[in-house]
Design an enzyme around this catalytic site. Structure first.
Site, mmCIF file in Angstrom:
data_model
loop_
_atom_site.group_PDB
_atom_site.id
_atom_site.type_symbol
_atom_site.label_atom_id
_atom_site.label_comp_id
_atom_site.label_asym_id
_atom_site.label_seq_id
_atom_site.Cartn_x
_atom_site.Cartn_y
_atom_site.Cartn_z
ATOM 1 N N ASP A 50 37.369 -89.789 -5.668
ATOM 2 C CA ASP A 50 37.335 -90.451 -6.757
ATOM 3 C C ASP A 50 38.310 -91.482 -7.268
ATOM 4 O O ASP A 50 38.547 -92.273 -8.108
ATOM 5 C CB ASP A 50 37.246 -89.617 -7.938
ATOM 6 C CG ASP A 50 38.377 -88.732 -8.167
ATOM 7 O OD1 ASP A 50 39.196 -88.541 -7.366
ATOM 8 O OD2 ASP A 50 38.512 -87.934 -9.227
ATOM 9 N N SER A 51 39.320 -91.560 -5.896
ATOM 10 C CA SER A 51 40.270 -92.723 -5.849
ATOM 11 C C SER A 51 39.688 -94.022 -5.872
ATOM 12 O O SER A 51 40.405 -94.979 -6.252
ATOM 13 C CB SER A 51 41.149 -92.563 -4.744
ATOM 14 O OG SER A 51 40.319 -92.506 -3.524
ATOM 15 N N ASP B 102 34.111 -86.092 -4.066
ATOM 16 C CA ASP B 102 34.545 -85.526 -5.283
ATOM 17 C C ASP B 102 33.496 -85.437 -6.142
ATOM 18 O O ASP B 102 32.759 -86.459 -6.583
ATOM 19 C CB ASP B 102 35.661 -86.680 -5.560
ATOM 20 C CG ASP B 102 36.857 -86.176 -5.139
ATOM 21 O OD1 ASP B 102 37.399 -85.227 -4.741
ATOM 22 O OD2 ASP B 102 38.001 -87.255 -4.928
ATOM 23 N N LYS C 74 34.235 -81.581 -3.650
ATOM 24 C CA LYS C 74 35.614 -81.164 -3.796
ATOM 25 C C LYS C 74 35.662 -81.259 -5.269
ATOM 26 O O LYS C 74 35.262 -82.055 -6.087
ATOM 27 C CB LYS C 74 36.700 -82.308 -3.236
ATOM 28 C CG LYS C 74 38.203 -82.169 -3.353
ATOM 29 C CD LYS C 74 39.211 -82.725 -2.467
ATOM 30 C CE LYS C 74 39.364 -84.361 -2.839
ATOM 31 N NZ LYS C 74 39.845 -84.549 -4.133
ATOM 32 N N GLU D 170 38.927 -80.548 -8.631
ATOM 33 C CA GLU D 170 40.399 -80.282 -8.771
ATOM 34 C C GLU D 170 40.514 -79.045 -9.669
ATOM 35 O O GLU D 170 39.776 -78.861 -10.519
ATOM 36 C CB GLU D 170 41.165 -81.566 -9.507
ATOM 37 C CG GLU D 170 41.117 -82.650 -8.694
ATOM 38 C CD GLU D 170 41.743 -83.981 -9.451
ATOM 39 O OE1 GLU D 170 42.245 -83.711 -10.391
ATOM 40 O OE2 GLU D 170 41.630 -85.002 -8.878
ATOM 41 N N GLU E 89 48.053 -81.641 -2.602
ATOM 42 C CA GLU E 89 48.496 -83.053 -2.857
ATOM 43 C C GLU E 89 50.072 -83.053 -3.372
ATOM 44 O O GLU E 89 50.334 -82.142 -4.523
ATOM 45 C CB GLU E 89 47.667 -83.853 -3.756
ATOM 46 C CG GLU E 89 48.135 -85.104 -4.205
ATOM 47 C CD GLU E 89 47.034 -86.137 -4.700
ATOM 48 O OE1 GLU E 89 45.954 -85.795 -4.926
ATOM 49 O OE2 GLU E 89 47.610 -87.253 -4.806
#
Ligand code: KIV
Length: 276
Positions: A56-57, A95, A124, A126, A193
Site C-alpha cells: 500500500d506504499s 497488502d 499482508k 499490519e 520494519e
C-alpha cells in the site's frame, strides 16, 4: 490440469510458501521488492526477485499521498492484478489496506478479493496481538498471511510519524511478544520494519517463520525495499536503510540484479543501512 506439477521440473519453478520456508532452513536470503505495474513486475521477476509485494506504499509512490491511509481495496485489487500479469517466478504478496481488516469477516471478504481478482498468493496485514483473531480466521480458511510488525505505516497518525520502533526495552519486548502471537495465530511469513538490529535479532530468535526485513538489520531471513526508493526515483530524503542501486548501474535491470546479488551474498544491508 496440474500446472504446478509440470513447473516442478523447471530450472527455476515459481516460488511458493514451501520455497520460502526451505530458503529459511537452508540459509538462503530471500530477495524481495515492491512492484505496482506489469512492466516493472516483469523486470523484477527477470532479475531473480523471490517475492514481490504490491504494497500500500503505492499510495505514496504512485498516487502521491503523504501516507498509505487513503489507499482502498479497489486500488490494491487493480495494482495486484496488473502486477500478477508481469510475474512468472516471484511469489505475489498483496497488502490489505487501512481499515480493510477491522473484523475477521471483513478481512476474509477483502482477502478473497485480493486473491480472486488480484491474483495474490498471500495477503499482508499490519498488526500485533490485537490482530490474532483476524490472522486465525484467514489461516482457518487457508489464506496465507504475512504479518507486518515493527513500524506500521497505517498507524502513522497514532504513533506520530514514520520512526524507528522498539527502541526502548519495554517496546522491544512487546514487539517480540506480538510477533510470537501472530506466528501462533497462523501467520506464514513476517515482515519487520524499521527496528534496531538487536530487535531484529531477538524477533528472529523467537519466531520460526521466514522474516523479511526492511530496516531491520542483517539477522532476518530476507530483505525488501520499495522499488522506487532503490531505483532512486523517490525524491527528497529517504530512510537510512535505502540504497540507490541505480548509482553505477548500466540499466534498470542491472540495478535490480545487483540488489538481488547483494541480498543473496549478505552485503546488503551494510552497517550504514541499519539502526542501533
Ligand atoms: O507497503 C509497502 O510497500 C510495505 C513496505 C514496508 C515494504 O509494506
Amino acid at each position: 490440469m496440474y500446472k504446478q506439477l509440470q513447473q516442478r521440473g523447471m530450472d527455476s519453478p515459481p516460488v511458493n510458501v514451501s520455497t520460502l520456508r526451505r530458503m529459511k532452513t537452508e540459509g538462503e536470503p530471500i530477495a524481495c521488492l515492491t512492484a505496482y505495474d506489469a512492466s516493472f513486475a516483469q523486470l523484477v521477476d527477470m532479475a531473480g526477485i523471490d517475492l514481490v509485494l504490491v504494497g500500500d506504499s503505492l499510495g505514496m509512490v504512485i498516487q502521491g499521498y503523504e501516507t498509505t491511509v487513503p489507499v482502498t481495496v479497489d486500488d490494491m485489487v487493480y495494482h495486484a492484478n496488473i502486477v500478477s500479469r508481469g510475474l512468472s517466478r516471484a511469489f505475489l504478496v498483496v497488502d490489505l489496506p487501512f481499515m480493510s481488516y477491522a473484523t475477521p469477516e471483513q478481512a476474509l471478504d477483502n482477502a478473497v478479493r485480493l486473491m480472486q481478482e488480484g491474483g495474490a498468493k498471500m495477503v499482508k496485514l499490519e498488526g500485533g496481538r490485537g490482530q490474532t483473531a483476524v490472522v486465525e480466521c484467514l489461516a482457518r480458511h487457508d489464506i496465507p498471511v504475512c504479518a507486518h510488525v515493527g513500524l506500521k505505516p497505517q498507524s502513522v497518525h497514532k504513533i506520530g510519524g514514520f520512526k524507528v520502533q522498539g527502541r526502548d526495552r519495554v517496546a522491544a519486548k512487546r514487539m517480540v511478544e506480538d510477533a510470537k502471537s501472530l506466528e501462533d495465530a497462523g501467520a506464514d511469513v513476517m515482515l519487520l520494519e524499521c527496528v534496531p538490529n538487536e530487535v531484529g535479532e531477538k524477533v528472529s530468535q523467537t519466531v520460526e517463520l521466514p522474516i523479511i526485513g526492511i530496516g531491520a538489520g542483517p539477522s532476518v531471513d530476507g530483505q525488501i525495499l520499495v522499488l522506487y526508493d532503490m531505483l532512486g526515483i523517490t525524491q527528497g530524503r529517504t530512510p537510512r536503510f535505502v540504497k540507490n542501486y541505480m548509482v553505477g548501474a548500466d540499466s534498470t535491470l542491472d540495478a535490480l540484479r545487483s540488489y538481488v546479488n547483494s541480498v543473496k551474498d549478505g552485503s546488503y544491508p551494510a552497517k550504514e543501512h541499519c539502526f542501533s
